[in-house]
Design an enzyme around this catalytic site. Structure first.
Site, PDB file in Angstrom:
ATOM      1  N   ASP A  81      18.109  -7.210  47.140  1.00 38.94           N
ATOM      2  CA  ASP A  81      17.539  -5.940  46.678  1.00 38.94           C
ATOM      3  C   ASP A  81      16.069  -6.126  46.340  1.00 38.94           C
ATOM      4  O   ASP A  81      15.631  -7.223  45.983  1.00 38.94           O
ATOM      5  CB  ASP A  81      18.277  -5.443  45.432  1.00 38.94           C
TER       6      ASP A  81
ATOM      7  N   TYR B 266      35.130  -9.395  42.921  1.00 34.88           N
ATOM      8  CA  TYR B 266      33.924  -9.342  42.101  1.00 34.88           C
ATOM      9  C   TYR B 266      34.374  -9.325  40.643  1.00 34.88           C
ATOM     10  O   TYR B 266      34.693  -8.276  40.083  1.00 34.88           O
ATOM     11  CB  TYR B 266      33.096  -8.104  42.457  1.00 34.88           C
TER      12      TYR B 266
ATOM     13  N   PRO C 292      24.970 -15.438  37.112  1.00 36.05           N
ATOM     14  CA  PRO C 292      24.392 -16.186  35.988  1.00 36.05           C
ATOM     15  C   PRO C 292      24.272 -15.315  34.738  1.00 36.05           C
ATOM     16  O   PRO C 292      23.648 -14.249  34.787  1.00 36.05           O
ATOM     17  CB  PRO C 292      23.006 -16.594  36.502  1.00 36.05           C
TER      18      PRO C 292
ATOM     19  N   GLU D 158      33.751 -14.066  42.642  1.00 30.39           N
ATOM     20  CA  GLU D 158      32.287 -14.080  42.506  1.00 30.39           C
ATOM     21  C   GLU D 158      31.913 -14.126  41.032  1.00 30.39           C
ATOM     22  O   GLU D 158      32.498 -13.433  40.201  1.00 30.39           O
ATOM     23  CB  GLU D 158      31.661 -12.840  43.141  1.00 30.39           C
TER      24      GLU D 158
ATOM     25  N   TRP E 155      22.525 -14.792  43.234  1.00 29.95           N
ATOM     26  CA  TRP E 155      21.124 -15.234  43.171  1.00 29.95           C
ATOM     27  C   TRP E 155      20.293 -14.064  42.681  1.00 29.95           C
ATOM     28  O   TRP E 155      20.310 -12.991  43.287  1.00 29.95           O
ATOM     29  CB  TRP E 155      20.685 -15.664  44.562  1.00 29.95           C
TER      30      TRP E 155
ATOM     31  N   GLN F  25      30.539  -5.519  51.124  1.00 27.82           N
ATOM     32  CA  GLN F  25      30.251  -4.819  49.883  1.00 27.82           C
ATOM     33  C   GLN F  25      31.552  -4.247  49.337  1.00 27.82           C
ATOM     34  O   GLN F  25      32.519  -4.059  50.073  1.00 27.82           O
ATOM     35  CB  GLN F  25      29.246  -3.696  50.166  1.00 27.82           C
TER      36      GLN F  25
END
Length: 628
Positions: A113, A276, A24, A21, A53, A184
């Site tokens: 979120d 991640y 940006p 993952e 995103w 998660q």
């Protein structure tokens, strides 16, 4: 390719898949640094990557740009995150359209979120309230084009800890069209395995991809675990607490802890790992190496073709490219991005597609002047230049102006010969050894489906002094098997090729398939590459101040030397291409090039004007059109 299909292949082969993952960055320099890192991490062999995103699409343009870059330029199968937060339907439509045009076929549908200034999550008017709504909408609009991933929460999420409710929501998302689940982050393996078992008991059969957070530093480890409310096993606390102030020790111990967690996950039958990365490479790479999922050198374990494929919308079937861009795949993609169709099965009519202009992004020399001078120094003699090329071949340098990546393992077969040429002032740009029937599974030369055999002709491309070009061409003419193309910056182009068509320099034979010829040499493409090659050298010269010895030296080479490629069409031959250069060298490597007089075994070579006229490319009407 759909992620669910890639995961199915992993389960069928019994080999765990892994993915990365990225998010940006906030600055333009950060974006460029990440693009370079993504390019390097491609060679670790991930099944896919995903791009996050921002809340409300705050970084939506950059997310879409990153998806396009990863998919089309780097050639990574990419999954785009898409959230409901502050997202009107029109904005969702725009994001899906951009993903579609980039060739992306995977979306991770999330609620997201709440914005930072909002305590409670609320859907905007005309937007989507739940990830379930987003899944249904994507499915209704695009059918099966997108594989739709959904989120799973083994330890609950911020606003819902009831696992019964979360499991019901997860089942609804899968039933609505979700084809894989990404969880998660967590560190409690026992809880994760129990959660997987419960998913299966509830009738959720799609692949589950566990989220793995490597350990960079102790402080970051605690911050992320506490932020996600992850349970940390006591043995992890005991192992990391005594060394918390030693980042290197934390990474080393953390590597072992995370790798053991991954082993337990795999042992439970889950053959997928999603890292991640936090836009960093080292900690993830260390874990993968510990698991023996990548080689210690970080090279892909298998390749579909001998060059890196683009996965853009119209390029997925592309399987033929000129060899000249072997070390500059991003440039090739940029210069051919406007083609209506891409070669599949054969190169076709080489005069119909036009290569893009050299001012397109990603084609010129990368890096600032200061960075490039730091990398390649301030050469003042040809020996200084040749030493730069030798250092590259010895892996002391990772790049050259004509090569975006370090020298490949394939070059080991001819490394000594290449070093010898460069030490004699013959500057090699691209090369490949001959290969006569290596298995497609060969770790160095192999590519393509299993059970096949691959072949290649010896190929050499180099910059050569004009005082040596005539003798070299004469020697090529005396062979029965070698063909060449030579050109200088001004466009004086020569060849002994009797055909305008392509000459395959790699090919493969595979069960149940026609012979695949993915890499070719072809004159018109070479002339397009010539412009780029000399432009790169000129860019390198311009890194140095006007009038400086370094700038004058590099400019002299670019303005006077020839770029030549040579193919030994006898793929049984292992060293004949290097025999051409016996006794050839630039005599005064340490003197000014203008006054040096290269020799051939002590004799002055013939001027290039004495070449046989049949070699002149400009004698051929087709090439007059190209050059003019």
């Amino acid at each position: 390719m759909h992620i669910s299909k890639k995961l199915a292949e992993a389960y069928a082969s019994g080999t765990p898949a892994f993915s990365f993952e990225f998010f940006p960055p906030k600055t333009s320099q950060g974006v460029q640094n990440l693009y370079d890192r993504m390019d390097r991490m491609h060679d670790l062999g991930p099944s896919f990557v995903d791009v996050t995103w921002g809340a409300g699409g705050s970084q939506s343009h950059l997310t879409c740009e990153m998806v396009h870059f990863a998919q089309t330029v780097v050639g990574l199968e990419t999954c785009m995150h898409l959230t409901c937060t502050d997202m009107a339907k029109e904005k969702v439509d725009g994001a899906l359209s951009e993903a579609y045009k980039a060739g992306c076929t995977n979306i991770l549908a999330l609620r997201g979120d709440p914005p930072r200034d909002t305590e409670k999550w609320e859907a905007i008017e005309g937007g989507f309230r739940y990830a379930l709504d987003l899944v249904k909408y994507i499915k209704a609009q695009y059918g099966d084009h997108f594989d739709i991933g959904v989120a799973g929460y083994p330890e609950g999420c911020d606003d819902q800890k009831d696992q019964d409710i979360l499991m019901e929501h997860l089942k609804q998302k899968v039933d609505a069209g979700g084809t894989f689940i990404v969880t998660q982050m967590f560190y409690d393996v026992d809880n994760f395995c129990a959660w997987v078992d419960r998913c299966r008991a509830e009738g959720i059969t799609v692949p589950i991809v566990p989220g793995i957070m490597p350990i960079q530093t102790h402080a970051a480890f605690l911050r992320r675990a506490n932020g996600m409310q992850c349970k940390i096993p006591q043995n992890w606390i005991d192992a990391l607490e005594p060394i918390k102030n030693d980042d290197a020790a934390v990474r080393e111990v953390g590597k072992g802890l995370v790798a053991e967690m991954c082993r337990r996950i795999i042992h439970h039958g889950v053959l997928a790992l999603h890292f991640y990365t936090m836009n960093l490479a080292q900690s993830t790479k260390m874990v993968l190496e510990e698991l023996n999922l990548v080689s210690q050198g970080g090279t892909p374990t298998k390749k579909a073709l001998p060059w890196r494929q683009s996965l853009g919308l119209s390029r997925r079937e592309e399987d033929v490219r000129p060899v000249f861009w072997k070390n500059r795949h991003k440039s090739y993609v940029a210069r051919t991005q406007d083609w209506d169709e891409f070669p599949n099965g054969r190169w076709g009519d080489s005069r119909s597609p036009a290569f893009g202009e050299l001012d397109a992004y990603g084609i010129g020399l990368k890096g600032t002047n200061e960075q490039n001078i730091k990398t390649w120094g301030k050469p003042e003699t040809l020996r200084d230049i040749s030493d730069i090329f030798v250092r590259f071949l010895q892996n002391d340098l990772k790049t050259l102006p004509w090569s975006e990546a370090p020298v490949t393992d394939e070059a080991q077969d001819i490394k000594n010969e290449l070093i010898d040429l460069n030490r004699r002032g013959l500057l090699t740009i691209t090369s490949q050894p001959s290969v006569n029937g290596a298995k497609s599974s060969d770790p160095v030369h192999g590519w393509g489906p299993p059970g096949g055999y691959v072949y290649q002709k010896a190929y050499l491309e180099l910059l050569i002094s004009p005082a040596l070009i005539t003798e070299l061409i004469d020697r090529i003419d005396r062979t029965q098997t070698m063909t060449f193309h030579a050109v200088d910056k001004a466009g004086d182009a020569r060849t002994n090729s009797s055909s305008e068509g392509p000459n395959a320099v790699t090919w493969g034979v595979f069960p149940g398939k026609e012979i695949v010829q993915p890499t070719i040499v072809e004159t018109v493409s070479f002339l397009a590459w010539k412009d780029e090659a000399f432009r790169l050298g000129t860019d390198w010269a311009n890194c140095h101040p006007a009038g400086s010895p370094s700038r004058q030296l590099i400019d002299y080479i670019m303005n006077n030397w020839y770029l030549i490629n040579i193919v030994d069409n006898d793929f049984h031959s292992s060293g004949g291409i290097f025999d051409l250069f016996d006794g050839l060298q630039v005599q005064e490597l340490d003197g000014p090039l203008e006054s040096s007089k290269p020799t051939v075994n002590g004799l002055s070579p013939k001027p290039i004007a004495e070449l046989n006229g049949t070699h002149k490319v400009t004698d051929n009407k087709v090439f007059e059109e190209v050059l003019n």
